[in-house]
Motif scaffolding. Sequence first.
Motif, PDB file in Angstrom:
ATOM      1  N   HIS A 176      20.790 -12.437   4.071  1.00  0.00           N
ATOM      2  CA  HIS A 176      21.428 -12.253   5.372  1.00  0.00           C
ATOM      3  C   HIS A 176      22.198 -13.527   5.691  1.00  0.00           C
ATOM      4  CE1 HIS A 176      19.138  -8.598   6.321  1.00  0.00           C
ATOM      5  NE2 HIS A 176      18.126  -9.207   5.720  1.00  0.00           N
ATOM      6  N   CYS A 188      24.746 -10.954  11.911  1.00  0.00           N
ATOM      7  CA  CYS A 188      24.528 -11.195  10.495  1.00  0.00           C
ATOM      8  C   CYS A 188      25.895 -11.050   9.842  1.00  0.00           C
ATOM      9  CB  CYS A 188      23.540 -10.198   9.899  1.00  0.00           C
ATOM     10  SG  CYS A 188      23.391 -10.386   8.108  1.00  0.00           S
ATOM     11  N   CYS A 225      24.487  -6.375   7.784  1.00  0.00           N
ATOM     12  CA  CYS A 225      23.983  -5.945   9.100  1.00  0.00           C
ATOM     13  C   CYS A 225      25.058  -5.968  10.172  1.00  0.00           C
ATOM     14  CB  CYS A 225      22.822  -6.806   9.534  1.00  0.00           C
ATOM     15  SG  CYS A 225      21.489  -6.883   8.335  1.00  0.00           S
TER      16      CYS A 225
HETATM   17 CU   LIG Z   1      21.665  -9.105   7.615  1.00  0.00          CU
END
Ligand SMILES: [Cu+2]
Length: 120
Positions: free
Chosen positions: A71, A106, A110
Amino acid sequence: MQFQWYFRYAGPDGKFGATKLELVDPSAGGESAVGLDTTDPASKDDVVTGTMYAPVNREVEVILKAHDVIHSFFVPAMRFKQDAVPGLAIHMHFTPIATGDYEIACAELCGMGTTRCTGC
Ligand SMILES: [Cu+2]
């Protein structure tokens, strides 16, 4: 984990409780999301939240960990970004200079709107 950041604070004792990988349950949220070992006395006052609270004009240390995939912790308003990689504890430092609510995104899959940071 995907689409969610969790933040853990040490509480009044200033000590982080132990965590264990086998206790991690992302679907449960809260202290289970980070695998907090509640049998460790140091964990009793730990706080786990979906909102990051940071003091203004004081350096903040964050230790980034990822549970599932890579991430990228990203606070666009502060032009601050750091990757979070499974298996690594990545230290980062920053100093908020203004109060307000800021989106934490993110910068990987995400995307935006995953959580927020409140300067206080
Ligand atoms: Cu992420």
